[in-house]
Design an enzyme around this catalytic site. Structure first.
Site, PDB file in Angstrom:
ATOM      1  CB  SER B 167      71.757  22.245 -58.597  1.00 45.57           C
ATOM      2  OG  SER B 167      70.727  22.542 -59.504  1.00 45.57           O
ATOM      3  NE  ARG B 237      73.978  20.504 -70.801  1.00 47.67           N
ATOM      4  CZ  ARG B 237      74.281  20.384 -69.517  1.00 47.67           C
ATOM      5  NH1 ARG B 237      73.332  20.222 -68.613  1.00 47.67           N
ATOM      6  NH2 ARG B 237      75.533  20.430 -69.112  1.00 47.67           N
ATOM      7  CG  ASP B 333      71.567  30.256 -58.711  1.00 45.38           C
ATOM      8  OD1 ASP B 333      70.732  30.159 -59.636  1.00 45.38           O
ATOM      9  OD2 ASP B 333      71.880  29.288 -57.988  1.00 45.38           O
ATOM     10  CG  HIS B 366      72.243  27.054 -60.860  1.00 43.19           C
ATOM     11  ND1 HIS B 366      71.900  27.023 -59.522  1.00 43.19           N
ATOM     12  CD2 HIS B 366      72.158  25.763 -61.291  1.00 43.19           C
ATOM     13  CE1 HIS B 366      71.598  25.782 -59.168  1.00 43.19           C
ATOM     14  NE2 HIS B 366      71.758  25.000 -60.222  1.00 43.19           N
ATOM     15  CG  ASP B 367      77.033  26.333 -64.846  1.00 41.45           C
ATOM     16  OD1 ASP B 367      76.369  25.395 -64.353  1.00 41.45           O
ATOM     17  OD2 ASP B 367      77.406  26.354 -66.033  1.00 41.45           O
TER      18      ASP B 367
END
Lengths: 393, 393
Positions: B167, B237, B333, B366-367
């Site tokens: 990232s 967040r 992602d 993405h994680d």
């Protein structure tokens, strides 16, 4: 067509925040006609603001109900008195358009829980004489539809020729065919789904937290203190707005283009056009929308799950469907992707319903249903014309 | 390996907010070693907090630099003193792991602009004796890399065997190969891109506005008034967290499951598990992260666009590349989709660089780069081992 507004209605409207929107008729439902809510309580009295276009025919068989989306209103084909903008579906509804008002009688009402004239959190709670705020029970999509059915009955119409709507409006369309399977001849759920997905609930949760985090929200009682949680609501709108567009459309429209400058500003002002655009979307939204209504509208979508009342079987929900369906999805819509729409089609197929389905190729994302999409217009035109022939219109 | 921390460094650290994180070494750069920033100003003095794992070999050829992501830190393979959690890439880095600390000397530093010990907006501005707040110039990815290069030199290392990160960390990896093409033998940019897309800028803009909208932010000067914009940062967040997951993973993990209840609550508490999960993510984040650093970190990513300095040609940026590249993307992602990673691969191909590319099939979004993904680990293991043989390690 006479509009059924009593003097009492106008007085009610004049005595509340709805007086800001005097340009549309309002149907008032008194103590003898409460709205039974899914929350287990009755809403009474309540009112529905609406607009009509065209003329109801003699046998009252040409009525089309339009259901609006999350932040929409009943100014579907006429200028909004709040924003001054043309009707939000002027492209589809009007003389000579896919939904031809020289042929059909079009009704569009502001949903219950909204903020454009129908009873919502900003309306006066008769129990306290103060605005409801969060004392208004949570409103569901079936509640909205139940209220619309009362309005349609009030207008003297037994069966709707068609019900059409996109996004949250599409949810209402689907609910109509489940709640009143014999009252809808044709249904056009656009860019929608039979339930709100986990990801969609997530984005709505972010938006609600943004509103609630704003100290000007005051636990929903901001009306009394003369404040409005503009900043929180603007953030909520910005977050939601990103989900209405596709990555491709964002790239095409904005890319990494800078706003009013040649080089990066090395600060936290809006450097990029996309930042400036989103801030503008947030700022203009708060002028026209009530923050509590935003909480209620998003909650209604989150709660929506047709199959839940039918043992998890969507096909079972449509068991009695006699309605003709036309579903439309947009290829780049990632909020209500084609798969969610197709799941409804599959359930309708399993229920042996009459259903057609069109996926429109476009890069404009979820918002495409509000934009100039000729293939979409053609699909609606074709389906409505065919259904009209079947109905003998 | 001796860690290069002078007494002066420790005094500097003790005199500032970084004293909260005394468990890692800190490299101090005084007035004679300013950090030249892309904003056109020098940052001086400044410090870099970092951790190392393993042992630097005699010819200093086995160093691997790990670059952390937006809200990451230098506790890549050891317990965080703030959260008590294990190192965030413990799965990859350690004895016998794909990046084997019995063989390699691993360095990870907190980026400039961060809040875990390196100079950032919460650090004391020597000009005023107060925390910088927004007086810290905007920090770019090249700035971060320039500081890392100074740290690497300070550690006595001329050439890195490898640079790896996901990232925002992957952006730094790419920047390393452009800024210091002869100082990186192998590079592993993971789940990243050579520029931040319009959609990604949009989500960051939402997060920043959420922070800035919080009255406790006080124009960035909340340190002085003993406040912190917890609510706004939590909303930021939450919004970001949705983008780290895939729709499929959200559906699988949470679906429409209710939280601690059998039926809908008909209120605005967290009814759904996904709501509760996101609120928890927001609330725990604000305990460990500085809101101003969040503004700086997101801005650094938005500004990132390698090709911009090369007439828009990414291949031109990599013209001098002698580095061996291994890029990894994850199929679900949507923040840094495979296409963005592949665009880098194409540019590297055009520059005749040595490049391999793996897309890992996963539904975790993405994680995934932080999760247990055996195929991903195998890809890293294979590439690192092969590069080590080529390097004679």
């Amino acid at each position: 067509m006479s509009v059924d507004v009593s003097t009492e209605d106008l007085e009610y409207a004049a005595g509340s925040r709805e007086a800001n929107h005097p340009s549309s008729p309002v149907a008032y439902f008194g103590a003898d006609e409460p709205l039974r809510l899914d929350a287990g309580r009755d809403l009474s009295p309540f009112q529905i603001a609406y607009n009509t276009y065209g003329t109801l025919n003699a046998d009252k068989s040409n009525a089309i109900l339009v259901c609006h989306a999350l932040t929409g209103d009943h100014y579907v084909a006429s200028q909004s008195p709040v924003t001054g903008k043309p009707g939000w579906w002027n492209s589809i509804i009007g003389e000579g358009k896919p939904i031809d008002t020289s042929k059909y009688f079009v009704i569009c009402s502001n949903v219950i829980g909204g903020c454009m004239g129908s009873t919502g959190p900003a309306s006066i709670d008769p129990a306290t004489g103060e605005p409801y705020g969060l004392d208004l029970p949570v409103i569901t999509i079936p509640d909205m539809v139940r209220a619309q059915a009362m309005l349609v009955k009030r207008l003297g119409i037994d069966t709707l020729f068609a019900v059409i709507g996109g996004s949250m409006g599409g949810m209402q369309v689907l609910q109509w065919t489940v709640s009143y399977p014999d009252k809808v001849f044709a249904a056009l759920p656009i860019a929608t789904g039979a339930r709100h997905s986990s990801q969609n609930i997530a984005f709505h949760a972010v938006g609600r937290q943004a509103v609630i985090a704003d100290p000007d929200w005051h636990g929903g009682r901001y009306y009394a203190v003369g404040k409005r949680p503009h900043k929180g609501l603007a953030v909520a709108r910005m977050a939601a707005h990103v989900t209405y567009l596709s990555e491709t459309a964002l790239h095409r429209k904005f890319g990494r283009n800078l706003q009013d400058r040649e080089t990066l500003g090395f600060g936290f002002d809006a450097d990029f056009q996309i930042e400036s655009y989103l801030r503008h979307q947030g700022m203009t939204f708060v002028d026209r929308f009530d923050a509590n209504s935003y909480l209620y509208m998003t909650r209604s979508m989150d709660y929506f799950d047709i199959a839940a009342d039918y043992g998890g079987s969507l096909a079972e929900a449509f068991r009695d469907a006699t309605t003709r369906f036309c579903l439309v999805s947009f290829s780049s819509d990632w909020l209500f992707p084609t798969g969610e729409n197709r799941a409804v089609v599959h359930a309708l197929n399993a229920a042996a319903a009459s259903v057609s389905f069109v996926e429109i190729e476009t890069d404009r994302g979820h918002d495409a249903f509000l934009l100039h999409e000729p293939e979409f217009f053609a699909a609606i035109d074709g389906f409505i014309s065919s259904a009209a022939r079947a109905r003998g219109l």
